[in-house]
Design a protein around this motif. Structure first.
Motif, PDB file in Angstrom:
ATOM      1  N   LYS B   3       0.971  -1.153   0.169  1.00  0.00           N
ATOM      2  CA  LYS B   3       0.027   0.085  -0.149  1.00  0.00           C
ATOM      3  C   LYS B   3       0.841   1.158   0.131  1.00  0.00           C
ATOM      4  CE  LYS B   3      -3.445  -1.950   2.740  1.00  0.00           C
ATOM      5  NZ  LYS B   3      -4.304  -2.263   4.043  1.00  0.00           N
ATOM      6  N   GLN B  43      -1.648  -0.548  -4.195  1.00  0.00           N
ATOM      7  CA  GLN B  43      -2.977  -0.340  -3.817  1.00  0.00           C
ATOM      8  C   GLN B  43      -2.531   1.329  -3.514  1.00  0.00           C
ATOM      9  OE1 GLN B  43      -3.925  -3.420  -0.787  1.00  0.00           O
ATOM     10  NE2 GLN B  43      -5.655  -2.289  -1.137  1.00  0.00           N
ATOM     11  N   ASP B  68      -7.814   4.703  -4.250  1.00  0.00           N
ATOM     12  CA  ASP B  68      -8.673   4.999  -3.036  1.00  0.00           C
ATOM     13  C   ASP B  68      -8.921   6.546  -2.852  1.00  0.00           C
ATOM     14  OD1 ASP B  68      -9.893   5.242  -0.519  1.00  0.00           O
ATOM     15  OD2 ASP B  68      -9.452   3.035   0.096  1.00  0.00           O
ATOM     16  N   GLN B 113      -8.851   4.262   7.451  1.00  0.00           N
ATOM     17  CA  GLN B 113      -8.524   3.190   8.289  1.00  0.00           C
ATOM     18  C   GLN B 113      -7.433   2.069   7.708  1.00  0.00           C
ATOM     19  OE1 GLN B 113      -8.709   3.526  11.834  1.00  0.00           O
ATOM     20  NE2 GLN B 113      -7.306   1.429  11.846  1.00  0.00           N
ATOM     21  N   ASP B 114      -7.622   1.938   6.721  1.00  0.00           N
ATOM     22  CA  ASP B 114      -7.107   0.808   5.799  1.00  0.00           C
ATOM     23  C   ASP B 114      -5.554   1.042   5.296  1.00  0.00           C
ATOM     24  OD1 ASP B 114      -9.270  -1.036   5.543  1.00  0.00           O
ATOM     25  OD2 ASP B 114      -9.614  -0.912   3.386  1.00  0.00           O
ATOM     26  N   TYR B 115      -5.389   2.480   5.698  1.00  0.00           N
ATOM     27  CA  TYR B 115      -3.798   2.937   4.990  1.00  0.00           C
ATOM     28  C   TYR B 115      -3.251   3.291   6.166  1.00  0.00           C
ATOM     29  CZ  TYR B 115      -4.659   2.287   0.216  1.00  0.00           C
ATOM     30  OH  TYR B 115      -4.971   1.593  -1.146  1.00  0.00           O
TER      31      TYR B 115
END
Lengths: 307, 307
Positions: B3, B43, B68, B113-115
């Motif tokens: 990421k 990503q 994203d 949050q995902d990152y």
């Protein structure tokens, strides 16, 4: 051993940089070219002119490096060419303070008989008619003729300059001069126009930003080595030309791929030249230092992307 | 897939160059970084802010490239950051005509949050406090944090800038900015001083003269590809940063040797970016063109001197 014929000034320089100033010291395009080329296994000769005010020790210094000086005419009662320059703080620009042509004004170059069959001819910066006269005296066609010149001749002797440019294989000029000569801002376009003037190979020197070699659609780029301090840029372009032509002469190979190596050798030697005033650094440079810095050039530019 | 977290502006630009001018078009550091990084297998997410005047089609364009955008805040009733600049004839200098911060003035970045466990963080040019806030929100220590900044923050937020510089692994700035930040003219000395401020890796961008990567005593140099015409330099530095960080993210390798490759990838992508206005060229660029030009980079710089 192949022969390299060098024409250019042998002169007095007086230099002022932000780091200090010199009295009259040894200078001149052919001096720098000759010293630089002497790092290769070549037979070389300089064609030039000085006055009888020129110290014997300076001539000895060239002879000590196995440079044939029989083509350096010493004019009795004449004064040697003198140039004086002041570098600005960034060292990228300079003012010429004094230019005394002296014996250079009436210079008629005479190529030594032994060098009329030289494989490589390096025409250092001088009046284009002098450069032409040297080529006229060659008895066998050289494998490669390299020309260095400057904006001064574009301003005051353009037709003569264009005539000699037409006759050479390689031209080396700086970026501003390439723009002036071609009328193109883009160096890619400038090189294309200069190709059409004659030279199959165009080398554009960008000082601290390196040098570009153009051959038709092919381009090669050699960086300048990033240095902590540049002390005196005088003669860097000539040292580059000397390394370039010296390596070509030694290797007996005038292919584009070998010219890449020649450009790296020229850049490498020029990186030493700027470390001290005048020719000082080149005169105390040994071959181990040269090889060690070549390795730095390699690690500076080589990468491993698989394609 | 690793990421990449990107923070930076998403904006409107209006650009005038000697070749023409644009109305308000898509611009912003994070936009260029994101598009450039999307050429790699990563990503990625952008943290930024826009007003509700920002067209949905521009956001869709980022989403289409699998970026994203949940971290791009849309402020109701707010106006998007707007920059307008005029390039001079040589394209090496420009005047800023308009800077309207708008929603950027009160921007509080929120990392999705995902990152919060992203391996690589690319802090694009923005207020140093915004860049710091993004780092503060990370829940795991990134493998590599890259910072881009500019002279504007040296002038008006130097303490905050020095605080974030201390926390990053790589800094990318241009030559003039490196000189300003360090007080040293020589880029070798400038890089040494900037190393002491924190970053182990210092990338100095020299525009058409290429880029230098410093790591302690080691130096790598990537040329810029000599182009027939540079059309619009806007975003070239950000495209470079996007290629650099995108490649590092994809390759999961933060060694000096791999950073060399990353610098070449960044320079390669930037060479396309300048061929048209704004993001236009990057948006119609395909991977075959990218690979073909990488080959040009290789032949531009690779040589074979045996040592």
């Amino acid at each position: 051993m192949n022969k390299l014929l060098i024409v250019g000034t042998v002169a007095f320089d007086a230099i002022e940089t932000p780091f200090g100033k010199t009295d009259k010291i040894l200078g001149g395009a052919a001096t720098y070219i000759g010293i630089s080329a002497s790092f290769f296994n070549v037979q070389s000769a300089i064609v030039s002119v000085v006055g009888d005010d020129f110290p014997q020790e300076y001539l000895d210094l060239l002879t000590d490096r196995k440079i044939d000086i029989s083509g350096i005419e010493v004019v009795k009662g004449g004064k040697t060419f003198f140039w004086s320059g002041l570098y600005h703080n960034d060292l990228n620009s300079r003012d010429t303070l004094i230019t005394e042509l002296n014996v250079l004004a009436d210079f008629q170059p005479k190529v030594p008989q032994d060098y009329k069959n030289a494989e490589i001819v390096m025409l250092g910066n001088l009046h284009p008619l002098v450069q032409s006269s040297v080529l006229d005296q060659m008895e066998t066609k050289p494998k490669l003729v390299v020309l260095d010149t400057m904006n001064f001749w574009m301003d005051c002797a353009l037709p003569e300059l264009l005539a000699i440019i037409k006759r050479v294989d390689v031209i080396t000029i700086n970026d501003e001069e390439a723009r002036q000569l071609s009328g193109e801002y883009s160096l890619v376009k400038a090189a294309a126009k200069i190709h059409k003037m004659g030279p199959k190979y165009v080398v554009i020197k960008k000082g601290e930003h390196g040098a570009l070699l153009f051959h038709g659609e092919e381009i090669f780029f050699a960086p300048a080595l990033p240095l902590e301090e540049v002390f005196d840029p005088t003669g860097a372009g000539d040292t580059f030309a000397g390394g370039f032509s010296g390596f070509i002469t030694q290797s007996e190979n005038v292919s584009f791929d070998n010219m890449k190596n020649a450009i790296i050798h020229g850049s490498n030697l020029a990186s030493f030249s700027v470390e001290k005033f005048g020719t000082e650094r080149m005169l105390d440079l040994d071959k181990e230092e040269v090889v060690s810095r070549l390795k730095q050039f390699k690690s500076l530019t080589q990468f491993e992307i698989e394609l």
